[in-house]
Scaffold this motif. Structure first.
Motif, PDB file in Angstrom:
ATOM      1  N   GLN A  43      34.648 -43.450   6.409  1.00 15.78           N
ATOM      2  CA  GLN A  43      34.820 -42.044   6.033  1.00 15.78           C
ATOM      3  C   GLN A  43      36.026 -41.806   5.131  1.00 15.78           C
ATOM      4  N   ILE A  44      36.778 -42.842   4.828  1.00 16.73           N
ATOM      5  CA  ILE A  44      37.977 -42.670   4.012  1.00 16.73           C
ATOM      6  C   ILE A  44      37.600 -42.314   2.571  1.00 16.73           C
ATOM      7  N   ASP A  45      38.221 -41.268   2.086  1.00 16.40           N
ATOM      8  CA  ASP A  45      38.035 -40.820   0.699  1.00 16.40           C
ATOM      9  C   ASP A  45      39.309 -41.163  -0.073  1.00 16.40           C
ATOM     10  N   GLU A  46      39.170 -42.050  -1.049  1.00 19.56           N
ATOM     11  CA  GLU A  46      40.362 -42.523  -1.775  1.00 19.56           C
ATOM     12  C   GLU A  46      41.058 -41.389  -2.525  1.00 19.56           C
ATOM     13  N   LYS A  47      40.287 -40.445  -3.026  1.00 17.11           N
ATOM     14  CA  LYS A  47      40.890 -39.304  -3.739  1.00 17.11           C
ATOM     15  C   LYS A  47      41.718 -38.458  -2.796  1.00 17.11           C
ATOM     16  N   GLN A  48      41.210 -38.301  -1.565  1.00 16.38           N
ATOM     17  CA  GLN A  48      41.967 -37.548  -0.566  1.00 16.38           C
ATOM     18  C   GLN A  48      43.259 -38.272  -0.205  1.00 16.38           C
ATOM     19  N   MET A  49      43.187 -39.607  -0.127  1.00 16.84           N
ATOM     20  CA  MET A  49      44.378 -40.411   0.152  1.00 16.84           C
ATOM     21  C   MET A  49      45.422 -40.225  -0.955  1.00 16.84           C
ATOM     22  N   MET A  50      44.964 -40.218  -2.192  1.00 15.39           N
ATOM     23  CA  MET A  50      45.869 -40.035  -3.327  1.00 15.39           C
ATOM     24  C   MET A  50      46.506 -38.647  -3.283  1.00 15.39           C
ATOM     25  N   LYS A  51      45.703 -37.664  -2.879  1.00 15.66           N
ATOM     26  CA  LYS A  51      46.224 -36.299  -2.790  1.00 15.66           C
ATOM     27  C   LYS A  51      47.294 -36.199  -1.708  1.00 15.66           C
ATOM     28  N   ALA A  52      47.047 -36.841  -0.564  1.00 13.86           N
ATOM     29  CA  ALA A  52      48.031 -36.841   0.522  1.00 13.86           C
ATOM     30  C   ALA A  52      49.315 -37.541   0.089  1.00 13.86           C
ATOM     31  N   ALA A  53      49.166 -38.656  -0.615  1.00 16.88           N
ATOM     32  CA  ALA A  53      50.332 -39.392  -1.116  1.00 16.88           C
ATOM     33  C   ALA A  53      51.137 -38.533  -2.086  1.00 16.88           C
ATOM     34  N   GLN A  54      50.425 -37.755  -2.897  1.00 12.71           N
ATOM     35  CA  GLN A  54      51.094 -36.866  -3.846  1.00 12.71           C
ATOM     36  C   GLN A  54      51.859 -35.774  -3.105  1.00 12.71           C
ATOM     37  N   TYR A  55      51.284 -35.255  -2.040  1.00 16.30           N
ATOM     38  CA  TYR A  55      51.975 -34.256  -1.209  1.00 16.30           C
ATOM     39  C   TYR A  55      53.293 -34.825  -0.698  1.00 16.30           C
ATOM     40  N   ILE A  56      53.250 -36.073  -0.210  1.00 14.49           N
ATOM     41  CA  ILE A  56      54.468 -36.706   0.310  1.00 14.49           C
ATOM     42  C   ILE A  56      55.493 -36.880  -0.808  1.00 14.49           C
ATOM     43  N   LYS A  57      55.021 -37.342  -1.942  1.00 16.42           N
ATOM     44  CA  LYS A  57      55.918 -37.605  -3.063  1.00 16.42           C
ATOM     45  C   LYS A  57      56.628 -36.336  -3.533  1.00 16.42           C
ATOM     46  N   GLU A  58      55.902 -35.231  -3.549  1.00 16.65           N
ATOM     47  CA  GLU A  58      56.456 -33.977  -4.078  1.00 16.65           C
ATOM     48  C   GLU A  58      57.305 -33.217  -3.051  1.00 16.65           C
ATOM     49  N   SER A  59      57.254 -33.617  -1.801  1.00 15.55           N
ATOM     50  CA  SER A  59      57.967 -32.868  -0.759  1.00 15.55           C
ATOM     51  C   SER A  59      59.427 -33.281  -0.652  1.00 15.55           C
ATOM     52  N   ASN A  60      60.240 -32.325  -0.268  1.00 13.43           N
ATOM     53  CA  ASN A  60      61.653 -32.619  -0.005  1.00 13.43           C
ATOM     54  C   ASN A  60      61.842 -33.227   1.381  1.00 13.43           C
ATOM     55  N   TYR A  61      60.949 -32.817   2.294  1.00 11.90           N
ATOM     56  CA  TYR A  61      61.090 -33.226   3.696  1.00 11.90           C
ATOM     57  C   TYR A  61      59.715 -33.269   4.350  1.00 11.90           C
ATOM     58  N   VAL A  62      59.519 -34.226   5.254  1.00 11.47           N
ATOM     59  CA  VAL A  62      58.241 -34.360   5.967  1.00 11.47           C
ATOM     60  C   VAL A  62      58.487 -34.298   7.468  1.00 11.47           C
ATOM     61  N   GLU A  63      57.736 -33.458   8.152  1.00  8.71           N
ATOM     62  CA  GLU A  63      57.806 -33.379   9.618  1.00  8.71           C
ATOM     63  C   GLU A  63      56.433 -33.701  10.195  1.00  8.71           C
ATOM     64  N   PHE A  64      56.412 -34.578  11.200  1.00  5.07           N
ATOM     65  CA  PHE A  64      55.168 -34.911  11.893  1.00  5.07           C
ATOM     66  C   PHE A  64      55.068 -34.067  13.167  1.00  5.07           C
ATOM     67  N   PHE A  65      53.908 -33.461  13.378  1.00  6.35           N
ATOM     68  CA  PHE A  65      53.670 -32.633  14.552  1.00  6.35           C
ATOM     69  C   PHE A  65      52.582 -33.280  15.407  1.00  6.35           C
TER      70      PHE A  65
END
Length: 254
Positions: free
Chosen positions: A107-129
Motif C-alpha cells: 500500500q506504500i505510495d512513493e509520492k506520498q512518501m516524498m510529500k511526507a519527507a518534504q514536510y519534514i524538510k520544510e519544518s522547523n520542528y517535529v513532534e510525534f504524538f
C-alpha cells in the motif's frame, strides 16, 4: 470494547452529576445504546435529549449519533476479533505477521512518501504524538530523526502533549500515530493542531478513522487484531516500518 469504555470513563471528572448518570448507563449498557435512538434513551433515563447530547459532546463526540456510530464500530471489531482470538500455534502468528508486512508494503505510495519527507524538510520542528502502545514507535522514530539532525521530540505525558500542540505553529510538523485512529487524546491533539494550522501526518492501522479526516497526509498500515484473552498482542511494527521509510526518504532528499 473494554478499551473504548475505559476511554469514556476517563472523562468522568469533567461531567456534571446528571451527565455522569448518562455516562454510567452507557458504560453498563453498550449493547442497548448501539440499538437505541435518542428519544427512547431519553425516556428510559428520565433526562432530556439535550442532556444526552451534551454528555456525548463532553465525552469527545459530536453528539449521540457520533458516539453510537463509534460504539457500533467497536462492537463489530470485537466480533471480528473473537474470530482471531488466541489462534493455535506459532505458525499462525508467523503467517499473520508476514501478511501484515506484505500488505503494508503493497500500500506504500512513493509520492506520498516524498510529500511526507518534504514536510519534514520544510519544518522547523517535529513532534510525534502517540499514546499507549503507539508511544514506543514514536520514541524510536524521534530518536532516529534527532540523530539525523532534525529537532524533534516524542513525549509520554498527555498534558505535556496538549501543551506542545497549543504552542506549535505553521512552520512545524506533527506526526500522529494511532492504531485505531479513534484514540480520544490523539483526536483532541489533532483538532488543536488543525486550528493552529500545523502540518500533520497520520499513521493509522485502520483505513476508516476519524483521525484520517483531521490531518493533511495519511499512511495506512495493515494490522490484524490479535488477543490472548484480554491481552492485546496486535502488532505495531507495520507503523514503525512506515515511519522508517518516511525518515529514509527524508534522508535521501537531504
Amino acid at each position: 470494547m473494554e478499551v473504548f469504555l475505559k476511554r469514556l470513563s476517563q472523562h468522568r471528572d469533567k461531567l456534571s452529576q446528571l451527565e455522569k448518570q448518562v455516562m454510567e448507563y452507557i458504560l453498563e449498557n453498550p449493547e442497548r445504546i448501539a440499538h437505541s435512538n435518542l428519544k427512547d434513551l431519553s425516556r428510559e433515563l428520565f433526562v432530556s435529549t439535550a442532556t444526552i447530547s451534551r454528555t456525548c459532546k463532553q465525552l469527545g463526540y459530536d453528539g449521540f449519533q457520533d458516539l453510537k456510530y463509534t460504539l457500533s464500530k467497536y462492537m463489530t471489531r470485537e466480533r471480528e476479533e473473537e474470530m482471531t482470538t488466541s489462534p493455535n500455534g506459532l505458525s499462525s502468528h508467523i503467517h499473520r505477521v508476514k501478511k501484515e508486512l506484505e500488505l503494508t508494503l503493497q500500500q506504500i505510495d512513493e509520492k506520498q512518501m516524498m510529500k511526507a519527507a518534504q514536510y519534514i524538510k520544510e519544518s522547523n520542528y517535529v513532534e510525534f504524538f502517540g499514546v499507549g502502545a503507539s508511544l514506543p514507535v514514536c520514541v524510536d522514530a524521534a530518536r532516529k530523526l534527532t540523530f539525523s539532525g532534525k529537532i524533534c521530540n516524542a513525549r509520554e505525558d498527555w498534558d505535556e502533549l496538549r501543551s506542545v500542540a497549543n504552542s506549535m505553529g505553521e512552520n512545524d510538523l506533527a506526526i500522529l500515530v494511532s492504531y485505531s485512529g479513534e484514540t480520544l487524546h490523539i483526536l483532541e491533539f489533532s483538532n488543536i493542531l488543525k486550528e493552529r494550522k500545523v502540518k500533520t501526518i497520520a499513521l493509522v492501522g485502520r483505513k476508516n478513522s476519524r483521525l484520517k479526516e483531521e490531518v493533511d497526509l495519511t499512511f495506512h498500515a495493515y494490522i490484524t487484531s490479535c488477543y490472548d484473552g484480554e491481552l492485546d498482542m496486535s502488532s505495531r511494527f507495520p507503523l514503525a516500518v512506515l515511519l522508517d521509510f518516511i525518515i529514509l526518504t527524508y534522508l535521501n532528499k537531504l
